[in-house]
Design a protein around this motif. Structure first.
Motif, short mmCIF file in Angstrom:
data_model
loop_
_atom_site.label_atom_id
_atom_site.label_comp_id
_atom_site.label_asym_id
_atom_site.label_seq_id
_atom_site.Cartn_x
_atom_site.Cartn_y
_atom_site.Cartn_z
N ALA A 77 -13.72 3.86 5.90
CA ALA A 77 -12.91 2.94 5.32
C ALA A 77 -12.05 4.11 4.47
N ALA A 78 -11.83 5.27 3.88
CA ALA A 78 -11.46 5.69 2.98
C ALA A 78 -10.37 6.56 4.61
N MET A 79 -11.15 6.82 5.88
CA MET A 79 -9.90 7.34 6.09
C MET A 79 -8.94 6.54 6.79
N ALA A 80 -9.41 4.88 6.97
CA ALA A 80 -8.24 3.88 7.30
C ALA A 80 -7.41 3.76 6.69
N GLY A 81 -8.10 3.83 4.82
CA GLY A 81 -7.31 3.57 3.81
C GLY A 81 -5.60 4.29 4.02
N LEU A 82 -6.57 5.89 4.04
CA LEU A 82 -5.64 7.03 4.22
C LEU A 82 -4.58 6.72 5.10
N GLY A 83 -5.22 5.76 6.19
CA GLY A 83 -3.89 5.71 7.71
C GLY A 83 -3.03 5.28 7.23
N LEU A 84 -3.32 3.88 6.23
CA LEU A 84 -2.54 2.88 6.80
C LEU A 84 -2.21 3.10 5.22
N ALA A 85 -1.76 3.64 4.23
CA ALA A 85 -0.78 4.51 3.34
C ALA A 85 0.20 5.06 3.60
N LEU A 86 -0.24 6.56 4.58
CA LEU A 86 0.58 7.01 5.57
C LEU A 86 1.68 5.83 6.04
N LEU A 87 1.24 5.24 6.96
CA LEU A 87 1.83 3.92 8.02
C LEU A 87 2.21 3.42 6.89
N ALA A 88 2.10 3.10 5.98
CA ALA A 88 3.37 2.31 4.68
C ALA A 88 5.07 3.46 4.40
N TYR A 89 4.05 4.20 3.83
CA TYR A 89 5.15 5.24 3.27
C TYR A 89 6.17 5.41 4.62
N ALA B 78 -0.88 -0.09 -9.53
CA ALA B 78 -0.88 -0.08 -8.14
C ALA B 78 -0.66 1.40 -7.18
N THR B 79 -0.17 2.18 -7.86
CA THR B 79 -0.30 3.82 -7.20
C THR B 79 -1.49 4.20 -7.33
N GLY B 80 -1.30 4.08 -8.98
CA GLY B 80 -3.17 4.67 -9.55
C GLY B 80 -4.10 3.73 -8.10
N LEU B 81 -3.75 2.65 -7.91
CA LEU B 81 -5.27 2.55 -7.41
C LEU B 81 -5.12 3.20 -5.82
N VAL B 82 -4.50 3.04 -5.66
CA VAL B 82 -3.65 3.76 -4.05
C VAL B 82 -4.25 5.45 -4.15
N THR B 83 -3.59 5.89 -4.96
CA THR B 83 -4.13 7.12 -4.93
C THR B 83 -5.41 7.91 -5.11
N ALA B 84 -6.34 6.98 -5.24
CA ALA B 84 -7.63 6.48 -6.12
C ALA B 84 -8.33 6.04 -4.07
N ALA B 85 -7.94 5.40 -4.15
CA ALA B 85 -8.47 4.86 -2.78
C ALA B 85 -8.35 6.11 -1.72
N THR B 86 -6.96 6.73 -1.55
CA THR B 86 -6.75 7.27 -0.52
C THR B 86 -6.35 9.37 -0.52
N VAL C 227 2.78 8.03 -3.08
CA VAL C 227 3.74 8.00 -2.68
C VAL C 227 3.96 6.58 -2.67
N ILE C 228 2.93 5.86 -2.51
CA ILE C 228 3.12 3.81 -2.60
C ILE C 228 2.37 3.27 -4.12
N PRO C 229 3.03 2.33 -4.48
CA PRO C 229 4.99 2.08 -4.47
C PRO C 229 5.90 2.77 -4.85
N ALA C 230 5.46 3.76 -6.11
CA ALA C 230 5.91 4.82 -6.74
C ALA C 230 7.01 5.63 -6.39
N VAL C 231 7.15 5.94 -5.63
CA VAL C 231 8.69 6.30 -4.81
C VAL C 231 9.76 5.24 -4.43
N PRO C 232 9.46 4.56 -4.12
CA PRO C 232 10.45 3.38 -3.76
C PRO C 232 10.33 2.55 -4.80
N PHE C 233 9.87 2.51 -6.07
CA PHE C 233 10.25 2.35 -7.48
C PHE C 233 11.13 3.20 -7.71
#
Length: 244
Positions: free
Chosen positions: A95-107, A135-143, A147-153
């Protein structure tokens, strides 16, 4: 894990950061996350990320005004990382690997698409920044990717180029420190990984130096396009492995 392979990963990641100003943790997590548990990969990137982002943060026009403007987002990052503690270090590494993949795809998608977020009105920066930070903190903790969504913001705040580079360094520094605290609380950031992370600083700085030299010779926009295409492929591979 082969020390030479880790060093090569951080040279590549530092090189990307030297050319376009960001991408070291993202590249390091993407490459190392396909070779080891994502929590260990995140632990290895802590010290190189802190050192390179402090360097980036210190070179801007004015840290005080940015801190006063961005503190709600930075506080949200810390809070979100605390709420998500344990997501990256759980037993379900797939699940952690899949979450990392999703974060990279979104970025990658954000970087490749032609549209940009509309300018955030100043009166909404506070509460919007707090939500984006959480939201960025949750993504950081999970993956381990922050960078998401901090960089676009940050790109939608109307900052000058130098201010944006400094704001990215500030955001990434806080995210890395929050990640390190989260990993430490879960017992992942061990002495062995801490030494490995410290040893990765020199390869990362060497890569940054090479990237800075190349930045003057090639189009940064062309490099960014290939960077995001590479992230797209890497994210898809990690997602498939995590779900497989």
């Amino acid at each position: 894990m082969d020390a030479a392979l880790i060093a090569a990963t951080f040279i590549i990641a530092g090189f990307v950061k030297g050319v376009i100003g960001l991408g070291l943790p993202t590249i390091a997590m993407g490459l190392l996350g396909s070779l080891m548990p994502p929590s260990q990969a995140a632990a290895l990137l802590v010290i190189p990320s802190i050192v390179t982002n402090l360097w980036q943060m210190a070179g801007g026009p004015g840290l005080g005004p940015l801190l006063r403007r961005l503190w709600p987002m930075l506080a949200g990052i810390v809070a979100g990382s605390w709420l998500g503690a344990g997501l990256l270090t759980g037993a379900n590494t797939g699940a952690a690997m899949a979450g990392l993949g999703l974060a990279l795809l979104a970025y990658a998608a954000v970087g490749l698409l032609p549209w940009k977020l509309p300018r955030v009105p100043p009166r909404r920066e506070g509460w919007a920044g707090a939500l984006v930070g959480a939201a960025t903190g949750l993504v950081t903790a999970a993956t381990g990717v922050f960078v998401i969504p901090a960089v676009p913001f940050l790109g939608a705040l109307g900052l000058s180029r130098d201010e944006l580079v400094q704001a990215l360094g500030l955001s990434f520094t806080v995210s890395t420190l929050a990640l390190a605290l989260s990993l430490g609380a879960e017992g992942v950031f061990s002495a062995q990984l801490a030494w490995g992370s410290a040893a990765a600083v020199l390869p990362a700085l060497a890569g940054m130096g090479l990237g800075n030299a190349l930045r003057r010779r090639v189009s940064a926009e062309v490099f960014r396009r290939w960077f995001f295409l590479g992230l797209l492929a890497l994210g898809a591979q990690l997602l498939a492995r995590g779900l497989g």
